[in-house]
Design an enzyme around this catalytic site. Structure first.
Site, short mmCIF file in Angstrom:
data_model
loop_
_atom_site.label_atom_id
_atom_site.label_comp_id
_atom_site.label_asym_id
_atom_site.label_seq_id
_atom_site.Cartn_x
_atom_site.Cartn_y
_atom_site.Cartn_z
N SER A 42 4.13 0.56 -6.59
CA SER A 42 4.16 1.31 -7.86
C SER A 42 4.72 2.72 -7.61
O SER A 42 5.12 3.39 -8.55
CB SER A 42 2.75 1.43 -8.42
OG SER A 42 1.94 2.18 -7.53
N GLY A 62 -2.64 1.09 -11.44
CA GLY A 62 -4.05 0.70 -11.35
C GLY A 62 -4.85 0.85 -12.62
O GLY A 62 -5.92 0.27 -12.76
N CYS A 90 1.59 -3.16 -2.36
CA CYS A 90 0.75 -2.61 -3.42
C CYS A 90 -0.34 -3.65 -3.70
O CYS A 90 -0.02 -4.80 -4.07
CB CYS A 90 1.61 -2.40 -4.67
SG CYS A 90 0.70 -1.84 -6.12
N ASN A 91 -1.58 -3.27 -3.52
CA ASN A 91 -2.68 -4.21 -3.75
C ASN A 91 -2.76 -4.61 -5.23
O ASN A 91 -3.05 -5.76 -5.56
CB ASN A 91 -4.01 -3.57 -3.35
CG ASN A 91 -4.13 -3.38 -1.86
OD1 ASN A 91 -4.67 -4.22 -1.15
ND2 ASN A 91 -3.61 -2.29 -1.35
N CYS A 99 -5.96 0.37 -1.42
CA CYS A 99 -4.79 0.79 -2.21
C CYS A 99 -3.87 1.47 -1.20
O CYS A 99 -4.32 2.28 -0.39
CB CYS A 99 -5.22 1.78 -3.29
SG CYS A 99 -3.85 2.66 -4.08
N HIS A 109 -1.76 3.73 -1.44
CA HIS A 109 -1.63 5.20 -1.55
C HIS A 109 -2.71 5.91 -0.71
O HIS A 109 -2.52 7.07 -0.33
CB HIS A 109 -1.78 5.67 -3.00
CG HIS A 109 -0.55 5.48 -3.85
ND1 HIS A 109 -0.13 4.25 -4.28
CD2 HIS A 109 0.34 6.38 -4.35
CE1 HIS A 109 0.97 4.39 -5.02
NE2 HIS A 109 1.27 5.68 -5.07
N1 DGL Z 1 -0.40 1.53 -4.35
C1 DGL Z 1 -1.06 0.69 -5.26
C2 DGL Z 1 -2.09 -0.21 -4.62
O1 DGL Z 1 -2.00 -0.49 -3.45
C3 DGL Z 1 -1.41 1.12 -6.64
C4 DGL Z 1 -1.53 2.53 -7.05
C5 DGL Z 1 -1.35 2.71 -8.56
O2 DGL Z 1 -0.20 2.72 -8.98
O3 DGL Z 1 -2.35 2.79 -9.29
O4 DGL Z 1 -2.97 -0.70 -5.27
#
Ligand code: DGL
Length: 257
Positions: free
Chosen positions: A8, A40, A70-71, A181, A183
């Site tokens: 994302s 998310g 991205c999870n 996540c 991030h």
């Molecule tokens: N990096 C993303 C994850 O691993 C999602 C972060 C987001 O866009 O809310 O879930």
């Protein structure tokens, strides 16, 4: 051909940096959907549609494998993507299994930090049902960390006070914090500072990249060249060419996680 990476936003760079360590000779194409981040807090249908758009874009550029780094997008779209595309599609999964294994006999609990969508999706719920037979797993969304990351703010008083605000008051009862996540590994230093020293922080990045390697190896898709590969970055479909953004991306992928 390149390996496609999708997130994302810039969270997937924390996965890409592991891939670069293990497979420096591969070429990569990274798609950050930062214009539409965060995912998310969106609905599953919205995330699925955005993910399909991004993957269509990557597919048009020719990729031999795809990492959904991205999870949240993995929970929303990985099954459907595998039905449409022929290349291997590797997804993320919060490291609940190893966390429960290493924590259960210490009389401690596991805290999973992820997005709201990941935590409520069936994929995560069944992962917990499968491995958390002793009911030691708790969950915590941390949406502002995604916002901080997207503005390249990984430390400082605002980040520290947000982390202290959301962490449970009885944090001492936890033995492991799972970063569910992509991030969140970008905040490892800030998290370490806020947590009591006995808590381990784990993420699924290394495991995902090891799996990617095995899949490429198994299908004869590993790049044989011994020249360092190249990386192309796209932000929501537009090639990233300004030096300032490229410098920030490079800093993340060359900082150890
Ligand atoms: N990096 C993303 C994850 O691993 C999602 C972060 C987001 O866009 O809310 O879930």
């Amino acid at each position: 051909m390149s390996i496609g990476f999708f997130d994302s936003g810039i969270g997937g760079l924390s996965v890409l940096r592991e891939a670069l360590t293990l497979m420096p000779h591969e070429n990569y194409i990274y798609f950050a959907d930062s214009v539409n981040a965060p995912y998310g807090t969106k609905t599953k249908e919205e995330v699925k549609a955005l993910t399909f758009n991004a993957v269509r874009f990557l597919n048009e550029r020719g990729i031999k494998a795809l990492v959904i780094a991205c999870n949240t997008a993995t929970s929303a779209a990985v099954k459907a993507l595998r039905q449409v595309y022929d290349f291997p599609v590797i997804g993320m999964e919060p490291a609940v299994k190893p966390a429960v294994e290493k924590t259960k006999d210490a009389g401690k609990r596991v805290l999973v930090l992820a997005t709201s969508l990941t935590l409520k999706e069936e994929k995560f719920q069944s992962l917990v049902a499968k491995f958390d037979s002793r009911h030691i797993v708790d969950m915590l969304p941390a949406p502002r960390l995604v916002e901080f990351a997207e503005s390249f703010t990984f430390s400082g008083p605002e980040v520290d006070s947000y982390i202290n605000e959301i962490l449970p008051a009885d944090i001492e009862k936890y033995g492991t914090l799972v970063l569910g996540c992509t991030h969140f590994p970008l905040f490892k230093d800030a998290l370490k500072k806020a947590l009591p020293s006995g808590i381990d922080i784990i993420d699924g990045n290394r495991g995902t990249v090891n799996y990617l390697y095995e899949v490429l190896m198994g299908s004869g898709l590993l790049n044989k060249s011994d020249i360092k590969g190249r990386i192309e970055f796209y932000k929501s479909g537009i090639k990233v060419e300004d030096d300032e953004t490229l410098r920030k991306y490079e800093m993340i992928i060359h900082t150890s996680g």
